[in-house]
Design a protein around this motif. Structure first.
Motif, PDB file in Angstrom:
ATOM      1  N   SER A  42       0.516  -1.259  -0.009  1.00 22.12           N
ATOM      2  CA  SER A  42       0.336  -0.219   0.277  1.00 22.12           C
ATOM      3  C   SER A  42       1.222   1.372  -0.129  1.00 22.12           C
ATOM      4  O   SER A  42       0.809   2.426  -0.866  1.00 22.12           O
ATOM      5  N   SER A  43       2.432   1.443   0.729  1.00 20.93           N
ATOM      6  CA  SER A  43       2.859   2.331   0.654  1.00 20.93           C
ATOM      7  C   SER A  43       3.811   2.436  -1.189  1.00 20.93           C
ATOM      8  O   SER A  43       3.701   3.787  -1.006  1.00 20.93           O
ATOM      9  N   LEU A  44       3.679   1.761  -1.153  1.00 18.19           N
ATOM     10  CA  LEU A  44       4.778   1.430  -2.712  1.00 18.19           C
ATOM     11  C   LEU A  44       3.055   2.081  -3.457  1.00 18.19           C
ATOM     12  O   LEU A  44       3.569   2.955  -4.893  1.00 18.19           O
ATOM     13  N   ALA A  45       2.410   1.414  -3.788  1.00 16.08           N
ATOM     14  CA  ALA A  45       0.938   2.586  -4.357  1.00 16.08           C
ATOM     15  C   ALA A  45       0.653   3.972  -3.841  1.00 16.08           C
ATOM     16  O   ALA A  45       0.561   4.427  -4.909  1.00 16.08           O
ATOM     17  N   GLY A  46       0.658   3.900  -2.431  1.00 17.62           N
ATOM     18  CA  GLY A  46       0.470   5.209  -2.360  1.00 17.62           C
ATOM     19  C   GLY A  46       1.262   6.317  -2.909  1.00 17.62           C
ATOM     20  O   GLY A  46       1.341   7.446  -3.460  1.00 17.62           O
TER      21      GLY A  46
END
Length: 232
Positions: A42-46
């Motif tokens: 989710s950090s990578l996507a965000g």
């Protein structure tokens, strides 16, 4: 005033009479693994949605946000069909895979990363840092408050998840703690003393995680969702 003594034997009974320790371990493995995967993905996507400009970025983010409107119950059948096609029914992986990321987690991390100055990222690029180096050495350490908040939410959801494990698990040895507590209830009688003790044990990991991360969690409530002007 009730002066009856506390019966500490109840704490011993749930470990001797039921596979409580096994259920506890299953839930711990699932919750920790799903939470760590959620934090990373989710950090990578965000970060990608917040700091990389590409065609259709806003539409993609809108689609992710719209999926928040879908009730989880509506996804049970398609999720089960996917898991079944992968021959993962009645496995720990079947519980973890659907929750390695989530629309809410991506939204939360994107809102935080919008507050990170673009100049800091550009300076790192000029110094020769790769995108992964920027993310893991600069951006991710700055995101500790948001990661703490997401970690609490994710761990709590995966620890308490009941419906999805009920659908895909078959073997008693694979049961999670919520399923195990339900199985402690007999059809004709209910040992409430044992159930209440098991529920008390089940709440401990969530309380411990919150107290460890509470300071960063409070900070995230202040920082997340207040994007810096010009970074949107």
């Amino acid at each position: 005033m009730d002066t009856r003594p506390i019966k500490w034997d109840n704490y011993k009974i749930i470990f001797e009479k039921y596979s409580f320790a096994l259920y506890f371990l299953n839930s711990l493995i699932i919750a920790v693994t799903a939470t760590l995967a959620n934090l990373l993905l989710s950090s990578l996507a965000g970060y990608g949605l917040a700091k990389f400009h590409f065609k259709g970025r806003n539409i993609l983010f809108l689609l992710i946000v719209v999926t928040l409107l879908l009730p989880r119950q509506a996804l049970i059948v398609p999720l089960y069909m996917i898991i079944s096609s992968m021959n993962l029914v009645d496995s720990t992986l079947a519980i973890i895979l659907p929750y390695v990321t989530s629309p809410f987690a991506i939204f939360l991390m994107r809102q935080f990363f919008l507050s990170v100055p673009d100049d800091m990222i550009e300076a790192a690029r000029v110094d020769g840092a790769t995108e992964l180096q920027i993310f893991f050495k600069i951006i991710l350490p700055m995101a500790k408050p948001a990661l703490a908040a997401l970690g609490i939410f994710s761990f709590m959801f995966n620890w308490n998840n009941f419906l999805w494990p009920l659908v895909v698990l078959r073997s008693d040895a694979k049961f999670t703690l919520p399923l195990g507590i339900v199985m402690m209830q007999d059809i004709y009688s209910k040992a409430y003393n044992e159930i209440f003790v098991a529920a008390a044990f089940a709440s401990l990991p969530i309380i411990i995680v919150y107290f460890i991360l509470q300071k960063k969690f409070i900070n995230s409530m202040v920082l997340t969702g207040v994007p810096k002007k010009g970074n949107g």
